[in-house]
Design an enzyme around this catalytic site. Structure first.
Site, PDB file in Angstrom:
ATOM      1  N   SER A  27      27.236  23.672   4.139  1.00 14.75           N
ATOM      2  CA  SER A  27      27.222  24.458   2.907  1.00 14.75           C
ATOM      3  C   SER A  27      26.427  23.767   1.806  1.00 14.75           C
ATOM      4  O   SER A  27      26.758  22.654   1.393  1.00 14.75           O
ATOM      5  CB  SER A  27      28.650  24.704   2.422  1.00 14.75           C
ATOM      6  OG  SER A  27      28.637  25.304   1.144  1.00 14.75           O
ATOM      7  N   ASP A  79      26.242  29.661  -0.783  1.00 15.56           N
ATOM      8  CA  ASP A  79      27.298  30.325  -1.549  1.00 15.56           C
ATOM      9  C   ASP A  79      26.786  30.805  -2.897  1.00 15.56           C
ATOM     10  O   ASP A  79      26.324  30.005  -3.724  1.00 15.56           O
ATOM     11  CB  ASP A  79      28.460  29.366  -1.787  1.00 15.56           C
ATOM     12  CG  ASP A  79      29.259  29.095  -0.526  1.00 15.56           C
ATOM     13  OD1 ASP A  79      29.684  30.065   0.115  1.00 15.56           O
ATOM     14  OD2 ASP A  79      29.459  27.913  -0.186  1.00 15.56           O
ATOM     15  N   ASP A  85      35.561  28.883   6.297  1.00 14.58           N
ATOM     16  CA  ASP A  85      34.936  28.163   5.184  1.00 14.58           C
ATOM     17  C   ASP A  85      36.013  27.601   4.269  1.00 14.58           C
ATOM     18  O   ASP A  85      36.824  28.348   3.740  1.00 14.58           O
ATOM     19  CB  ASP A  85      34.033  29.125   4.404  1.00 14.58           C
ATOM     20  CG  ASP A  85      33.258  28.444   3.282  1.00 14.58           C
ATOM     21  OD1 ASP A  85      33.368  27.214   3.138  1.00 14.58           O
ATOM     22  OD2 ASP A  85      32.546  29.158   2.554  1.00 14.58           O
ATOM     23  N   HIS A 132      24.464  27.473   5.143  1.00 13.77           N
ATOM     24  CA  HIS A 132      25.385  28.341   4.399  1.00 13.77           C
ATOM     25  C   HIS A 132      25.085  28.250   2.907  1.00 13.77           C
ATOM     26  O   HIS A 132      24.999  27.156   2.342  1.00 13.77           O
ATOM     27  CB  HIS A 132      26.827  27.917   4.682  1.00 13.77           C
ATOM     28  CG  HIS A 132      27.854  28.889   4.191  1.00 13.77           C
ATOM     29  ND1 HIS A 132      28.120  30.075   4.834  1.00 13.77           N
ATOM     30  CD2 HIS A 132      28.672  28.860   3.108  1.00 13.77           C
ATOM     31  CE1 HIS A 132      29.070  30.716   4.183  1.00 13.77           C
ATOM     32  NE2 HIS A 132      29.415  30.014   3.129  1.00 13.77           N
ATOM     33  N   MET A 171      38.379  32.658   4.535  1.00  8.92           N
ATOM     34  CA  MET A 171      38.410  31.605   3.532  1.00  8.92           C
ATOM     35  C   MET A 171      39.658  30.757   3.737  1.00  8.92           C
ATOM     36  O   MET A 171      40.781  31.262   3.686  1.00  8.92           O
ATOM     37  CB  MET A 171      38.412  32.201   2.121  1.00  8.92           C
ATOM     38  CG  MET A 171      37.127  32.911   1.723  1.00  8.92           C
ATOM     39  SD  MET A 171      35.670  31.829   1.807  1.00  8.92           S
ATOM     40  CE  MET A 171      36.131  30.520   0.666  1.00  8.92           C
ATOM     41  N   HIS A 210      26.656  33.931   1.492  1.00  8.51           N
ATOM     42  CA  HIS A 210      28.025  34.358   1.189  1.00  8.51           C
ATOM     43  C   HIS A 210      28.072  34.804  -0.269  1.00  8.51           C
ATOM     44  O   HIS A 210      27.972  33.987  -1.180  1.00  8.51           O
ATOM     45  CB  HIS A 210      28.973  33.180   1.450  1.00  8.51           C
ATOM     46  CG  HIS A 210      30.403  33.463   1.140  1.00  8.51           C
ATOM     47  ND1 HIS A 210      31.341  32.460   1.047  1.00  8.51           N
ATOM     48  CD2 HIS A 210      31.073  34.624   0.899  1.00  8.51           C
ATOM     49  CE1 HIS A 210      32.513  32.987   0.756  1.00  8.51           C
ATOM     50  NE2 HIS A 210      32.367  34.301   0.667  1.00  8.51           N
ATOM     51  N   MET A 267      29.925  35.790  -3.213  1.00 10.20           N
ATOM     52  CA  MET A 267      31.198  35.800  -3.942  1.00 10.20           C
ATOM     53  C   MET A 267      30.934  36.389  -5.319  1.00 10.20           C
ATOM     54  O   MET A 267      31.013  35.718  -6.346  1.00 10.20           O
ATOM     55  CB  MET A 267      31.761  34.378  -4.026  1.00 10.20           C
ATOM     56  CG  MET A 267      32.290  33.886  -2.701  1.00 10.20           C
ATOM     57  SD  MET A 267      32.861  32.166  -2.749  1.00 10.20           S
ATOM     58  CE  MET A 267      31.331  31.331  -2.342  1.00 10.20           C
ATOM     59  N   MET A 293      27.889  32.525  -6.405  1.00  6.06           N
ATOM     60  CA  MET A 293      29.065  32.781  -7.252  1.00  6.06           C
ATOM     61  C   MET A 293      28.607  33.284  -8.614  1.00  6.06           C
ATOM     62  O   MET A 293      27.653  32.750  -9.191  1.00  6.06           O
ATOM     63  CB  MET A 293      29.876  31.506  -7.432  1.00  6.06           C
ATOM     64  CG  MET A 293      30.315  30.847  -6.147  1.00  6.06           C
ATOM     65  SD  MET A 293      31.228  29.322  -6.467  1.00  6.06           S
ATOM     66  CE  MET A 293      31.447  28.703  -4.812  1.00  6.06           C
TER      67      MET A 293
END
Length: 237
Positions: free
Chosen positions: A13, A40, A180, A38, A142, A71, A73, A42
């Protein structure tokens, strides 16, 4: 039908990477045991943190040798799917909790030619996916509350993964089970035995004294040995 279980995919990640040197981080992972990268995203609204977005993904994608697993979020992810695909995403995962019209969003992702994933927060039961599971390529469980790296693994995740595996079998879904949050050498084997197909690891990989390449290699060797000794399971890649 039962098949010999294949080794799980490893997805370091970037949330835990050296953000001042993302080109170097991406290049040194190119020949590592990492299968996916990966990423992320946000927004400070769906989760209480802001990470990085489209320009950073574009920069990483220029040097990436592995598929980038994005991913999201974020709230209203449907408004950004095409932009993230164009920026370099091979897979797009949205949160069940952020999508009141989840089937529509999953179909949008598939029409863009990306791997379609749905993520579940720790308090969201796997049963909510019963009517969509057959359409999914990935389910991301998660194992911490999303928003921050470095959190402790939630032990109940093992039972949740096992329940999800049964749901996928019951619905005829070929979706990969991705995990994750708090993944490390101490729980990776148990996660795989419970049914995990993809392990996302951040701090464990990037904060290790020996560095991410050696850490991923050691984790791959550990899991290969455990799978060779353990019982056969359902193989999905």
């Amino acid at each position: 039908m039962m098949h010999p279980r294949r080794a799980p995919l490893l997805a370091p990640s970037f949330l835990a990477a050296d953000l001042a040197n993302l080109q170097a981080e991406t290049e040194r992972l190119a020949t590592s045991a990492a299968d996916w990268l990966h990423f992320d995203v946000m927004d400070g609204r769906f989760v209480p943190n802001i990470s990085f977005g489209l320009p950073v993904l574009q920069a990483v994608a220029r040097y990436a040798q592995q598929p980038i697993d994005v991913h999201l979020m974020i709230e209203d992810p449907q408004n950004y799917l095409a932009a993230f695909r164009d920026a370099g995403a091979a897979g797009l995962t949205v949160h069940h909790e952020a999508c009141p019209h989840l089937h529509r969003v999953v179909q949008q992702i598939k029409q863009l030619g990306c791997r379609a994933g749905v993520a579940l927060n720790p308090a969201t039961p796997v049963a909510v996916l019963a009517d969509i599971a057959a359409d999914l390529d990935v389910v991301l469980v998660m194992s911490v509350n999303p928003g921050f790296g470095g959190q402790a693994f939630i032990p109940h995740t093992l039972a949740k993964i096992a329940a999800l595996k049964e749901l996928l079998l019951d619905t005829g879904s070929d979706a990969l089970i991705e995990v994750d949050g708090g993944v490390n050498a101490g729980n990776a084997g148990a996660l795989v035995q419970a049914g995990a197909d993809v392990l996302v690891a951040g701090n464990f990989v990037f904060s290790a004294p020996e560095g991410p390449v050696a850490t991923l290699a050691a984790l791959r060797a550990q899991l290969d040995e455990a799978l060779a000794e353990g019982p056969a399971g359902r193989g999905r890649q």
